[in-house]
Design a protein around this motif. Structure first.
Motif, short mmCIF file in Angstrom:
data_model
loop_
_atom_site.label_atom_id
_atom_site.label_comp_id
_atom_site.label_asym_id
_atom_site.label_seq_id
_atom_site.Cartn_x
_atom_site.Cartn_y
_atom_site.Cartn_z
N MET A 1 0.84 -1.20 0.00
CA MET A 1 0.00 0.00 0.00
C MET A 1 0.87 1.24 0.00
O MET A 1 0.75 2.13 0.83
N ARG A 2 1.80 1.28 -0.93
CA ARG A 2 2.73 2.39 -0.92
C ARG A 2 2.19 3.62 -1.64
O ARG A 2 2.80 4.68 -1.57
N THR A 3 1.07 3.46 -2.29
CA THR A 3 0.57 4.59 -3.08
C THR A 3 0.30 5.82 -2.22
O THR A 3 0.38 6.94 -2.69
N SER A 4 -0.01 5.61 -0.95
CA SER A 4 -0.39 6.76 -0.13
C SER A 4 0.79 7.35 0.61
O SER A 4 0.67 8.35 1.32
N ILE A 5 1.93 6.74 0.46
CA ILE A 5 3.09 7.25 1.18
C ILE A 5 3.53 8.60 0.61
O ILE A 5 3.61 8.79 -0.59
N SER A 6 3.79 9.53 1.46
CA SER A 6 4.16 10.86 1.00
C SER A 6 5.62 10.90 0.56
O SER A 6 6.39 9.98 0.81
N ARG A 7 5.95 11.99 -0.08
CA ARG A 7 7.31 12.15 -0.59
C ARG A 7 8.32 12.13 0.56
O ARG A 7 9.38 11.53 0.45
N ALA A 8 7.96 12.75 1.68
CA ALA A 8 8.88 12.79 2.81
C ALA A 8 9.19 11.38 3.30
O ALA A 8 10.33 11.06 3.62
N THR A 9 8.15 10.56 3.37
CA THR A 9 8.37 9.20 3.85
C THR A 9 9.29 8.44 2.91
O THR A 9 10.13 7.65 3.35
N ILE A 10 9.11 8.68 1.61
CA ILE A 10 9.98 7.99 0.65
C ILE A 10 11.43 8.38 0.93
O ILE A 10 12.31 7.54 0.97
N LEU A 11 11.61 9.67 1.14
CA LEU A 11 12.96 10.15 1.40
C LEU A 11 13.55 9.46 2.61
O LEU A 11 14.67 8.96 2.58
N VAL A 12 12.75 9.40 3.69
CA VAL A 12 13.23 8.76 4.91
C VAL A 12 13.55 7.30 4.63
O VAL A 12 14.63 6.80 4.97
N ALA A 13 12.62 6.63 3.95
CA ALA A 13 12.83 5.21 3.65
C ALA A 13 14.10 5.03 2.83
O ALA A 13 14.87 4.10 3.07
N ALA A 14 14.31 5.94 1.89
CA ALA A 14 15.47 5.80 1.03
C ALA A 14 16.76 6.00 1.82
O ALA A 14 17.73 5.27 1.63
N PHE A 15 16.75 6.98 2.70
CA PHE A 15 17.96 7.23 3.46
C PHE A 15 18.23 6.12 4.47
O PHE A 15 19.37 5.85 4.80
N ALA A 16 17.17 5.47 4.95
CA ALA A 16 17.35 4.40 5.92
C ALA A 16 17.81 3.13 5.21
O ALA A 16 17.20 2.08 5.32
N ALA A 17 18.90 3.26 4.47
CA ALA A 17 19.53 2.13 3.79
C ALA A 17 18.53 1.28 3.02
O ALA A 17 18.43 0.07 3.21
N ALA A 18 17.75 1.95 2.15
CA ALA A 18 16.80 1.27 1.26
C ALA A 18 15.82 0.40 2.04
O ALA A 18 15.51 0.67 3.19
N THR A 19 15.33 -0.62 1.41
CA THR A 19 14.27 -1.42 2.03
C THR A 19 14.83 -2.73 2.56
O THR A 19 15.16 -3.62 1.79
N PRO A 20 14.93 -2.87 3.85
CA PRO A 20 15.56 -4.05 4.42
C PRO A 20 14.76 -5.33 4.18
O PRO A 20 15.32 -6.43 4.23
N ALA A 21 13.46 -5.20 3.87
CA ALA A 21 12.64 -6.40 3.69
C ALA A 21 13.08 -7.20 2.47
O ALA A 21 12.91 -8.41 2.43
N LEU A 22 13.66 -6.53 1.50
CA LEU A 22 14.03 -7.22 0.27
C LEU A 22 15.46 -7.76 0.36
O LEU A 22 16.36 -7.07 0.81
N ALA A 23 15.63 -8.97 -0.13
CA ALA A 23 16.93 -9.62 -0.01
C ALA A 23 17.95 -9.01 -0.97
O ALA A 23 19.12 -8.86 -0.63
N PHE A 24 17.48 -8.65 -2.18
CA PHE A 24 18.42 -8.21 -3.21
C PHE A 24 18.65 -6.71 -3.15
O PHE A 24 17.72 -5.94 -2.99
N ASP A 25 19.90 -6.32 -3.27
CA ASP A 25 20.24 -4.91 -3.38
C ASP A 25 21.52 -4.84 -4.20
O ASP A 25 22.54 -5.41 -3.80
N PRO A 26 21.50 -4.18 -5.36
CA PRO A 26 22.68 -4.26 -6.24
C PRO A 26 23.94 -3.69 -5.58
O PRO A 26 23.90 -2.64 -4.96
N ASP A 27 25.03 -4.41 -5.72
CA ASP A 27 26.29 -3.98 -5.12
C ASP A 27 27.30 -3.60 -6.21
O ASP A 27 28.49 -3.48 -5.94
N ARG A 28 26.83 -3.49 -7.43
CA ARG A 28 27.70 -3.00 -8.50
C ARG A 28 26.88 -2.15 -9.47
O ARG A 28 25.65 -2.17 -9.41
N PRO A 29 27.53 -1.38 -10.35
CA PRO A 29 26.78 -0.46 -11.21
C PRO A 29 25.70 -1.16 -12.02
O PRO A 29 25.90 -2.27 -12.53
#
Lengths: 512, 330, 166
Positions: free
Chosen positions: B1-29
């Motif tokens: 239900m991310r559609t209602s998340i505000s821009r500020a929350t996205i920013l916070v989520a992004a700064f908090a080391a992306a989304t920890p729930a997901l296993a994959f996070d690219p470690d190269r370009p």
């Protein structure tokens, strides 16, 4: 005309310390990008684009367009020094620029190229300033048949060169056409001449071909005589730069003709490459003494450089006035305009005159800055030639290989460069001319597309090529140029019969 | 239900080391493979996403954009398809990703690509020369029927979206419009402005400049309802003033071109989810809304099963047209 | 090719060889063109129409070149390249080919460093302690300009991966 007034307002917008600094940064980066053959202007401009998002649109376009001017100048540099055209449009500069540099006159060749390029560019901007509206309307009259006629004209003016071995010229040119048609055909959307090889579906890049044919091929020729540069000893004196500038007025007619060709080709989509070839072709055909062409004739440098740059600047006019990019670089700049919130097209002149005229004013200044900067680097370039061949040779190879890879991130292209290098070496030794191959490769598929689009427009009737005054005139001039050598020959034969044997000299020949 | 998340929350989520729930996070370009030349619609699409990812720090790994637009985009798709199982290559395109293998003998099939998401839909409008006296689409169709095969439509590429739409118009109305392919929509726009062809079916942004100058004018939009943007873009007219084609004489409902993102085949589901999630966040930023408005496209985020169903349906309907015209490659 | 031994390759042999190769290419172009459809449809020429005649013209030109070589070049004689020059060209060409081959496996940065170092040491007779750092310097310069500066990466191989650079 209010254009002059608007231009001065434009200068008012851009004459700040910050903008002049941006011009210098843009030109310098552009020269670097132009010198490295794989990078090229579109790459450089794409890279700088994100930087400009936070700038005023006028500052952004100054940075991007100056990078473009710099890249055009950089492309000519490698053509002259190493026989490697950095941009497709500087291929024709290699024909006489490289021999002149090889004969020990690198500074002269570079200065001739840069100054005539600067003159060509300024002429293009003057044209944009004075008659932009009229020219944009003229460009609108061009459709596929007219495009085809322009390409035909470019071929016709170049084709009769080097007819010492007509069948070798034929094979070379036809190979160029064949190479150009590899890949996806625009009109039918089908693949052709790919022979089910996945690497071939993207076609054979023109840059790969010239880097191999000219760059590697020339290195192989050079190494025959041992691992050293034959005869290039560049002594740099500032006075030589000055002397060369004073030499230019002698070629005023070549310059004027090249400007005319450049502007015509720039506002039609034939572009700078066709312009430089056509201008070179006409210069060598119309010269009284042709013997020096291909061996370092100054006119062989002035003609393609002037036409290349006047076409390069004029090509920005269709982008601004009609919203059609005239080149890959212009396409990226247009993307920039949209991101800055401007819509390229006819209304830009009306709605944002500050931007348009600021850009035009910056084209004057930017090109002057570019000429000054690039001439200041002549001693630097010329001194590169004093580096021993065993160092500079491999470095050139490394630059070519990395450039070849960057064209489309493909190792196959690196191998293709090696193959083209061998081909260039063998062809050169067996007197197969390379220029027709290159010209056919650049214009071949465009000419074919235009022809077939014309057929679709006319439902298959060839008469479309004589359907209006513009296309008929272009076709007629083309036919005339094509047949001119034959006509001259016939006339020559009849004249010889009429005149006394002791006067049987070419009437054009200077009695001195 | 991310559609209602505000821009500020996205920013916070992004700064908090992306989304920890997901296993994959690219470690190269991560390479963005643009299946079009620099400056084209797909190029701006990919580079806009790149700049938004950078601005909001939606991904730790850097992004590299490469243009591989030869052969109608096949170059880029083949490049992506051959990197089977590569988690760090995303191809950006349109519906040409799955149309190319149907109509041309390209060395990949749509099974070699994993759909990630679609972010926008570019609309199609029927444009005619500014001086033309057609009032409605019905007038245009009547004139086309009168002229036999002599009225020509200019478009970008061969057997691609523009030509398919032209074929649909002929099928729906009984007209016999000829089609002339050019290299880009920009060229098609100038051919129309110069009066060398009777019409084109360009996307809104491709003809905007000429419309503002009165050199071309819109007749109708191929959509079941009018466009929403009612800002005055060309004189007194706005995008919302353009009637729909089905109301004005050409019975075609919705025809649009999705802007799509793909991974190679053989990647894990959590990789697909990661990128789909990043793109979802991109589609919720104000910058994305501005991009859509500037280029007059419609917001249309799709991923997962919804996107897969859309592809299947689109593939089937287009295949039928290709088959009718005899354009199938096999 | 080396039938003439130390004397190198005769110009005549090379003329025939090249003309035969171009003729073969011409035939291939004709074949590819007929596959794409070489006719003239009611809407103008098909995809293979022009390439087909281009192929034919290549074959025609090549045959003429062979005939000319047989009638003229044979009498003229002439050497395409002599033994000494073959050695000289090969000493430049072979490392170049090896450079392309090595780069396929190790990437272009490592390939460049090796090639420059090799060429300087063996062709230029520079000491290895000049040649090796020079090779590394060129590769590093490329990395700075292309990778960092212009963000247009070159091919990387296992060595870069080992350092954690992708």
């Amino acid at each position: 005309m209010g254009n002059i007034g608007l231009l001065f307002e434009g200068f008012g917008h851009i004459l700040t310390f910050q903008h002049v600094l941006l011009m210098m940064v843009g030109v310098t980066l552009g020269i670097l990008v132009g010198v490295l053959p794989g990078l090229g202007a579109p790459n450089g401009v794409s890279l700088l684009l994100p930087l400009t998002f936070s700038m005023e649109p006028i500052s952004g376009i100054i940075l991007l367009s100056c990078m473009y001017w710099g890249a055009l100048f950089g492309g000519s540099t490698t053509s002259i020094l190493f026989n490697i055209p950095g941009e497709p449009s500087s291929v024709a500069t290699t024909f006489d620029g490289y021999p002149m540099a090889k004969a020990g006159q690198a500074s002269r060749a570079l200065t001739l190229a840069f100054v005539s390029a600067g003159i060509g560019a300024l002429a293009g901007v003057v044209m944009i300033t004075l008659v932009s509206g009229w020219v944009a309307n003229f460009a609108l009259r061009f459709s596929s048949p007219e495009y085809f006629a322009v390409y035909f004209l470019a071929f016709a003016s170049f084709i009769s060169m080097g007819s010492s071995a007509p069948f070798k010229t034929l094979v070379s040119m036809m190979l160029g056409f064949a190479l150009a048609s590899v890949g996806m055909d625009t009109i039918s959307g089908n693949l052709r001449l790919t022979f089910d090889i996945p690497e071939l579906i993207k076609g054979i890049s023109f840059l790969i071909a010239v880097m191999g044919l000219f760059g590697i091929g020339e290195l192989l020729l050079t190494t025959e005589e041992g691992l050293r540069f034959e005869g290039i000893k560049a002594r740099v004196r500032i006075s030589e730069v000055g002397r060369t500038v004073l030499e230019l007025p002698r070629y005023w007619f070549t310059v004027v003709r090249s400007i005319f060709i450049g502007i015509l080709m720039g506002i039609t989509p034939a572009g700078p490459t066709a312009a430089s070839f056509m201008s070179y072709g006409l210069a060598s055909r119309s010269a009284r003494d042709k013997s020096n062409f291909g061996k370092g004739d100054p006119r062989g440098i002035v003609a393609p450089e002037t036409a290349d740059h006047s076409a390069g600047t004029s090509a920005l006019l269709p982008m601004l006035a009609l919203g059609v990019p005239g080149s890959a670089t212009a396409a990226v700049m247009m993307g920039g305009l949209m991101i800055w919130g401007l819509t390229p097209g006819p209304m830009l002149f009306v709605e944002r005159p500050d931007f348009v005229w600021g850009l035009i004013a910056s084209m004057y200044l930017g090109n002057i800055v570019a000429v000054i900067l690039v001439i200041a680097t002549v001693p630097l370039y010329a001194s590169i030639l004093r580096v021993p061949f065993t160092i500079i040779g491999p470095v050139i190879v490394a630059v070519i290989f990395s450039g070849a890879y960057q064209v489309s991130n493909s190792l196959t292209d690196v191998w293709l460069v090696v193959l083209f290098g061998l081909l260039g070496y063998i062809f050169k030794k067996l007197d197969y001319p390379l220029a027709p191959l290159v010209l056919a490769m650049v214009l071949g598929d465009k000419a074919e597309d235009a022809f077939r689009q014309s057929m679709l427009l006319s439902s298959g009737k060839l008469s479309i090529f004589w359907s209006n005054g513009l296309v008929s005139t272009l076709m007629a001039i083309g036919c005339l140029l094509l047949l001119a050598p034959a006509l001259m020959w016939v006339m020559g034969v009849s004249r010889k019969r009429l005149t006394r044997p002791d006067l049987r000299q070419d009437p054009n020949e200077n009695p001195l | 239900m991310r559609t209602s998340i505000s821009r500020a929350t996205i920013l916070v989520a992004a700064f908090a080391a992306a989304t920890p729930a997901l296993a994959f996070d690219p470690d190269r370009p991560v390479e963005f493979v643009v299946t079009a030349g620099a400056g084209g619609g797909t190029d701006i699409f990919a580079r806009t996403i790149q700049s938004i990812i950078g601005k909001y720090n939606l991904m730790k790994a850097p992004v590299i954009v490469t243009n591989k637009g030869s052969a109608g985009g096949a170059e880029g798709f083949v490049y992506t398809a051959t990197a089977k199982g590569d988690n760090f290559k995303l191809a950006f395109g349109t519906n040409n990703a799955y149309l190319l293998p149907i109509r041309a003998k390209v060395p990949y099939t749509s099974a070699d690509l994993t759909p990630v998401a679609a972010l926008a839909a570019d609309e199609f409008i029927l444009w005619v020369n500014g001086k033309a006296d057609y009032k409605t689409a019905a007038d245009f169709v009547a004139r086309a029927k009168e002229a036999g095969g002599e009225l020509k439509v200019a478009g970008s590429q061969s057997k691609d979206t523009d030509q398919i739409l032209t074929s649909m118009i002929n099928e729906a109305t009984g007209a016999n419009l000829g089609y002339v392919p050019y290299k880009s929509g920009g060229e098609a726009a100038v051919q129309l402005a110069g009066g060398h062809v009777a019409a084109n079916v360009n996307n809104p942004s491709e003809n905007l400049g000429q419309w503002q100058a009165g050199m071309v004018k819109p007749v109708c939009v191929f959509k079941s309802e009018r466009l929403k943007n009612d800002a005055k873009v060309a004189g007194d007219a706005s995008w919302a003033d353009i009637p729909t084609c089905k109301d004005s004489g050409i019975p075609i409902e919705d025809y649009n071109m999705p802007r799509t993102v793909w991974l190679p085949a053989g990647v894990d589901q959590d990789v697909v989810d990661f990128y789909a999630n990043v793109l979802k966040k991109v589609s919720e930023t104000p910058e994305w809304a501005k991009y859509l408005a500037d280029t007059s496209q419609s917001a249309d985020y799709m991923s997962g099963a919804q996107f897969a169903d859309f592809i299947k349906a689109d593939e089937a309907s287009v295949s039928e047209i290709l088959k009718r015209e005899g354009w199938l490659a096999n | 090719m080396s039938s003439d031994g130390a004397r190198g390759i005769s110009r005549f042999a090379m003329e025939i060889l090249v003309a035969t190769a171009t003729a073969a290419l011409g035939v291939a172009v004709c074949y590819g063109a007929t596959e794409a459809g070489a006719g003239w449809t009611e809407m103008g020429p098909d995809a293979g129409y022009f390439p087909f005649y281009i192929g034919l013209l290549i074959v025609f030109g090549s045959v003429m070149n062979i005939l000319l070589a047989v009638t003229r070049q044979r009498k003229l004689g002439g050497v395409f390249i002599d033994g000494r020059r073959i050695k000289s060209v090969a000493s430049f060409l072979l490392p170049l080919v090896a450079y392309a081959a090595v780069s396929s496996f190790l990437g272009l940065y490592v390939g460049t460093a090796l090639y420059i170092a090799f060429a300087m040491h063996f062709q230029g007779r520079y000491k290895w302690w000049i040649a090796v750092p020079s090779g590394l310097a060129v590769a590093a310069f490329f990395f700075l300009v292309f990778e960092m500066g212009f963000k247009v990466p070159l091919l990387k191989g296992p060595v870069e991966a080992w350092f954690g650079i992708y």
